[in-house]
Design a protein around this motif. Structure first.
Motif, PDB file in Angstrom:
ATOM      1  N   TYR A 153      -1.199  -0.368 -18.552  1.00 54.25           N
ATOM      2  CA  TYR A 153      -1.009   0.472 -17.448  1.00 54.25           C
ATOM      3  C   TYR A 153      -2.402   0.325 -16.435  1.00 54.25           C
ATOM      4  O   TYR A 153      -1.883   0.435 -15.221  1.00 54.25           O
ATOM      5  N   MET A 154      -3.433  -0.088 -16.629  1.00 50.51           N
ATOM      6  CA  MET A 154      -4.414  -0.486 -15.802  1.00 50.51           C
ATOM      7  C   MET A 154      -3.880  -1.544 -14.527  1.00 50.51           C
ATOM      8  O   MET A 154      -4.237  -1.548 -13.563  1.00 50.51           O
ATOM      9  N   LEU A 155      -3.248  -2.790 -15.035  1.00 54.88           N
ATOM     10  CA  LEU A 155      -3.045  -3.661 -14.249  1.00 54.88           C
ATOM     11  C   LEU A 155      -1.912  -3.156 -13.562  1.00 54.88           C
ATOM     12  O   LEU A 155      -1.998  -3.525 -12.194  1.00 54.88           O
ATOM     13  N   VAL A 156      -0.952  -2.382 -13.870  1.00 57.58           N
ATOM     14  CA  VAL A 156       0.031  -1.840 -12.831  1.00 57.58           C
ATOM     15  C   VAL A 156      -0.479  -0.957 -11.677  1.00 57.58           C
ATOM     16  O   VAL A 156      -0.236  -1.018 -10.607  1.00 57.58           O
ATOM     17  N   ARG A 157      -1.563  -0.161 -12.288  1.00 56.38           N
ATOM     18  CA  ARG A 157      -2.249   0.606 -11.184  1.00 56.38           C
ATOM     19  C   ARG A 157      -3.231  -0.220 -10.209  1.00 56.38           C
ATOM     20  O   ARG A 157      -3.021   0.058  -9.061  1.00 56.38           O
ATOM     21  N   VAL A 158      -3.639  -1.364 -10.506  1.00 57.44           N
ATOM     22  CA  VAL A 158      -4.281  -2.233  -9.581  1.00 57.44           C
ATOM     23  C   VAL A 158      -3.219  -2.959  -8.787  1.00 57.44           C
ATOM     24  O   VAL A 158      -3.712  -3.100  -7.626  1.00 57.44           O
ATOM     25  N   ALA A 159      -2.139  -3.330  -9.410  1.00 54.63           N
ATOM     26  CA  ALA A 159      -1.193  -4.039  -8.457  1.00 54.63           C
ATOM     27  C   ALA A 159      -0.846  -3.038  -7.539  1.00 54.63           C
ATOM     28  O   ALA A 159      -0.244  -3.134  -6.446  1.00 54.63           O
ATOM     29  N   GLN A 160      -0.316  -1.670  -7.821  1.00 53.32           N
ATOM     30  CA  GLN A 160       0.041  -0.475  -7.005  1.00 53.32           C
ATOM     31  C   GLN A 160      -0.877  -0.457  -5.646  1.00 53.32           C
ATOM     32  O   GLN A 160      -0.747  -0.292  -4.700  1.00 53.32           O
ATOM     33  N   GLY A 161      -2.361  -0.445  -6.214  1.00 46.53           N
ATOM     34  CA  GLY A 161      -3.387  -0.076  -5.233  1.00 46.53           C
ATOM     35  C   GLY A 161      -3.534  -1.316  -4.121  1.00 46.53           C
ATOM     36  O   GLY A 161      -3.573  -1.226  -3.032  1.00 46.53           O
ATOM     37  N   MET A 162      -3.457  -2.760  -4.631  1.00 50.98           N
ATOM     38  CA  MET A 162      -3.243  -3.749  -4.060  1.00 50.98           C
ATOM     39  C   MET A 162      -1.995  -3.779  -2.820  1.00 50.98           C
ATOM     40  O   MET A 162      -2.212  -4.061  -1.561  1.00 50.98           O
ATOM     41  N   CYS A 163      -0.908  -3.368  -3.312  1.00 50.29           N
ATOM     42  CA  CYS A 163       0.303  -3.051  -2.448  1.00 50.29           C
ATOM     43  C   CYS A 163       0.233  -2.248  -1.460  1.00 50.29           C
ATOM     44  O   CYS A 163       0.589  -2.244  -0.124  1.00 50.29           O
ATOM     45  N   ALA A 164      -0.415  -1.027  -1.930  1.00 51.75           N
ATOM     46  CA  ALA A 164      -0.741   0.079  -0.813  1.00 51.75           C
ATOM     47  C   ALA A 164      -1.602  -0.372   0.315  1.00 51.75           C
ATOM     48  O   ALA A 164      -1.493   0.004   1.379  1.00 51.75           O
ATOM     49  N   GLY A 165      -2.530  -1.076  -0.115  1.00 50.83           N
ATOM     50  CA  GLY A 165      -3.410  -1.527   0.771  1.00 50.83           C
ATOM     51  C   GLY A 165      -2.887  -2.447   1.643  1.00 50.83           C
ATOM     52  O   GLY A 165      -3.193  -2.586   3.134  1.00 50.83           O
ATOM     53  N   CYS A 166      -2.075  -3.404   1.134  1.00 49.62           N
ATOM     54  CA  CYS A 166      -1.300  -4.289   2.194  1.00 49.62           C
ATOM     55  C   CYS A 166      -0.504  -3.668   3.092  1.00 49.62           C
ATOM     56  O   CYS A 166      -0.539  -4.213   4.494  1.00 49.62           O
ATOM     57  N   PHE A 167       0.352  -2.669   2.747  1.00 53.73           N
ATOM     58  CA  PHE A 167       1.149  -1.973   3.588  1.00 53.73           C
ATOM     59  C   PHE A 167       0.517  -1.280   4.471  1.00 53.73           C
ATOM     60  O   PHE A 167       0.845  -1.107   5.661  1.00 53.73           O
ATOM     61  N   SER A 168      -0.561  -0.528   4.401  1.00 52.05           N
ATOM     62  CA  SER A 168      -1.619   0.139   5.065  1.00 52.05           C
ATOM     63  C   SER A 168      -1.929  -0.735   6.220  1.00 52.05           C
ATOM     64  O   SER A 168      -2.483  -0.315   7.405  1.00 52.05           O
TER      65      SER A 168
END
Length: 73
Positions: free
Chosen positions: A11-26
């Motif tokens: 779950y934490m790995l998925v959350r970190v991956a989501q955060g990295m994707c959101a940062g890249c898109f931003s």
């Protein structure tokens, strides 16, 4: 929501991956807007990008508020 995940570490790995994707898109989306928009309108479109992000965050907060009031135990 943790019922769907077998392991908390996954779950934490998925959350970190989501955060990295959101940062890249931003960082990538404003760059694409700046490059594709005409020079005279690039600031106009850049403002709308940030405005829609703010509107989306506000709508999510309101939706959460309404859900918490509707499911009051």
């Amino acid at each position: 929501i943790l019922v769907f995940f077998v392991d908390f570490r996954f779950y934490m790995l998925v959350r970190v991956a989501q955060g990295m994707c959101a940062g890249c898109f931003s960082s990538v989306v404003p760059l694409i807007i700046k490059e594709l928009a005409p020079f005279e309108l690039s600031g106009f479109f850049g403002v709308f990008h940030q405005l829609f992000i703010t509107i989306g965050i506000s709508l999510c907060c309101l939706f959460t508020l309404f859900l918490s009031l509707a499911t009051d135990d």
